[in-house]
Design an enzyme around this catalytic site. Structure first.
Site, short mmCIF file in Angstrom:
data_model
loop_
_atom_site.label_atom_id
_atom_site.label_comp_id
_atom_site.label_asym_id
_atom_site.label_seq_id
_atom_site.Cartn_x
_atom_site.Cartn_y
_atom_site.Cartn_z
NE ARG A 138 -26.47 25.63 2.78
CZ ARG A 138 -27.26 26.39 3.52
NH1 ARG A 138 -26.88 27.60 3.89
NH2 ARG A 138 -28.43 25.96 3.92
CG HIS A 162 -32.80 27.17 2.02
ND1 HIS A 162 -31.44 27.34 2.21
CD2 HIS A 162 -33.37 28.34 2.42
CE1 HIS A 162 -31.21 28.56 2.69
NE2 HIS A 162 -32.36 29.19 2.83
C1 PNW Z 1 -31.27 33.08 6.34
N1 PNW Z 1 -33.65 36.62 11.19
O1 PNW Z 1 -32.50 33.44 6.87
C2 PNW Z 1 -31.64 32.15 5.22
O2 PNW Z 1 -31.08 30.87 5.32
C3 PNW Z 1 -31.45 32.72 3.86
O3 PNW Z 1 -32.28 32.06 2.96
C4 PNW Z 1 -31.66 34.22 3.92
O4 PNW Z 1 -31.69 34.80 2.65
C5 PNW Z 1 -30.54 34.78 4.76
O5 PNW Z 1 -30.51 34.20 6.04
C6 PNW Z 1 -30.60 36.29 4.94
O6 PNW Z 1 -31.75 36.64 5.65
C7 PNW Z 1 -32.70 34.25 7.94
O7 PNW Z 1 -34.71 37.30 11.15
C8 PNW Z 1 -33.86 35.00 7.95
O8 PNW Z 1 -32.89 36.63 12.21
C9 PNW Z 1 -34.17 35.78 9.01
C10 PNW Z 1 -33.31 35.81 10.10
C11 PNW Z 1 -32.14 35.08 10.11
C12 PNW Z 1 -31.84 34.29 9.02
#
Ligand code: PNW
Length: 488
Positions: free
Chosen positions: A83, A128
């Site tokens: 992905r 994204h």
């Molecule tokens: C996802 N939260 O983002 C994204 O899709 C990715 O790009 C990222 O690197 C990954 O999770 C890890 O963080 C998030 O604060 C960012 O709950 C923040 C949150 C959840 C998902």
């Protein structure tokens, strides 16, 4: 052992999608190469004070120039799928189809060819988070003309790349785009000045843009390309803080309806959920407004949006404990939800403060999706864990995380009858973790940033995940010996 703790032996269905994920801004680098336009993340990371230690995606993992290394890493993990996301401004520098940057398209063509040659199927995300800055300059997701811009962008990708792609994701995590980007301001474009109205406007336009892209595919490309298009929503699972209080159950339900349901309800069931509509209306009236701050879909829009999915894309990381809080007449997205969430102190910590290990919640969330949205096929498009601090390639915490979470997915599939068709590990590589820069590392592969070559080195979890893949799950050792996986 509790039901959650018991290991379930068994395998996933044949042709299960085993994948790992990245995103363009987090890995590509080459931020001004070959005619690429600027994105809101280019601007955000170059704005002082936004990103930890002034990290940027200027170079990131340099995947734009290191495609072969990434393919080699994928082969080592033995995933069936990969992905990745497309950088919108790399293909359409000002966001519109006035000028298509052929060099940008060529890069993704080359990547698709290399993947297919390695027998790895692509799962492609259209958005994204790296919106062309030129579109932000005219209002970004707040301006409803973006729906057409996104539809045209999707059309360009389906037309040019579609013959090689069977799995598409329109949006990654509309909730994070909305709440971190347009309520808290921690993500680009960094707005936090209208938490009462902006999240609802932005989400409304994203949902419509998703639907238009799905229809373009359905009308123009499905017959010849025969792929699947959907959206990836992320969601926490929520449990009551006090399991002996009815109101805490209601608070937990609110969390999931305002998170997963905000997007899934219009797309899978038609319109916003009654609970979300009621909550925003009541809070708006309490603040003296004449009507709800939640925009309405017209009956035609409801029809056009309802059913625009070919599977359910889910990103999931962790669970929370919920309890109700009276916010008075505060006009704020959080007040509409009327809930505060916390973690249980016994849940294991990770490299990210918002992420605690809660494998039990994934099975419950999957069952919720099955029951709420009539048992759609589900692909987990992200799940994973981070570390920070000193490098330790023996990432036992990640092996623990994947074993426990994926076993819960197996329980959802075998015991609860959830229609699981795929699982994706976030992330293939340590990469730019948005506002926290390179400090929190989610990769199966360590990327040494002190070496200008940015070499990818497998962590111990690579051999664990690849053996799980070659086993297609957790075959009973009693039916063994299994070379793929042996728990003893
Ligand atoms: C996802 N939260 O983002 C994204 O899709 C990715 O790009 C990222 O690197 C990954 O999770 C890890 O963080 C998030 O604060 C960012 O709950 C923040 C949150 C959840 C998902």
């Amino acid at each position: 052992l509790t039901e959650d703790e018991k290991m379930l032996y068994g395998e996933f269905k044949k042709d299960f999608i085993w994948s790992s994920a990245t995103a363009s801004y987090q890995i590509e680098g080459a931020w001004r190469a070959d005619g690429k336009g600027l994105s809101i993340w280019d601007k955000f990371t170059h704005t002082p004070g936004k990103i930890f230690e002034h990290d940027t995606g200027d170079i990131a993992c340099n995947s734009y120039n290191k495609m072969e290394d990434d393919i080699a890493a994928l082969k080592k993990v033995k995933v069936s799928h990969y992905r990745f996301s497309i950088s919108w401004p790399r293909v359409l520098p000002d966001g519109t189809t006035k000028y298509i940057n052929q060099a940008g398209l060529n890069y993704y063509q080359k990547l698709l060819d290399a993947l297919l040659a390695a027998n790895i199927e692509p799962q492609v995300t259209l958005y994204h988070w790296d919106l062309p800055q030129a579109l932000q300059d005219v209002g970004g997701w707040e301006n409803e003309t973006i729906i057409e811009r996104f539809r045209d962008y999707a059309d360009v990708l389906f037309k040019n790349l579609g013959p090689k792609v069977k799995l598409w994701i329109t949006f990654n995590e509309p909730y994070i785009i909305t709440v971190l980007g347009h309520v808290q301001g921690a993500h680009a474009p960094g707005f936090n000045d209208r938490p009462d109205t902006l999240p609802y406007i932005v989400s409304h336009n994203i949902i419509k843009a998703h639907a238009e892209a799905w229809h373009v595919y359905n009308d123009k490309y499905r017959a010849s390309q025969n792929g699947m298009v959907s959206i990836t929503v992320n969601s926490d699972w929520a449990e009551p803080r006090n399991p002996y209080k009815q109101e805490d159950y209601e608070a937990a339900r609110n969390v999931v309806e305002f998170y997963l349901g905000w997007y899934a309800h219009p797309i899978f069931n038609g319109d916003y959920s009654p609970l979300v509509k009621k909550s925003v209306l009541e809070q708006s009236l309490a603040g003296g407004l004449p009507k709800s701050r939640l925009p309405e879909f017209t009956p035609e829009e409801i029809k056009r949006i309802n059913g625009t999915y070919d599977y359910f894309g889910l990103n999931h990381y962790c669970s929370v404990l919920a309890f109700p809080v009276d916010f008075g007449d505060t006009q704020h997205f959080e007040a509409d939800r009327g809930v505060v969430v916390i973690s249980d102190r016994t849940w294991l910590e990770t490299g990210s403060s918002w992420l605690r290990m809660t494998p039990f919640g994934l099975r419950r969330l999957l069952k919720f999706i099955k029951d709420e949205y009539r048992n759609p096929p589900i692909i987990i498009t992200e799940n994973g864990v981070s570390e920070n601090g000193p490098v330790d390639l023996n990432d036992v915490h990640r092996i623990y995380f994947y074993e426990k979470y994926i076993n819960q997915v197996l329980k959802a599939y075998l015991l609860d009858g959830v229609n699981m068709i795929g699982y994706t590990a976030w992330s293939l590589l340590d990469n730019l973790e948005w506002a926290v820069g390179y400090t929190e590392r989610f990769g199966l592969f360590y990327v040494n940033r002190t070496d200008p070559d940015l070499p990818r080195t497998p962590k111990a979890s690579v051999s664990f995940y690849s053996s799980l893949i070659s086993c297609n799950g957790f075959p009973d050792p009693a039916s063994g010996p299994h070379e793929c996986w042996n728990p003893m």
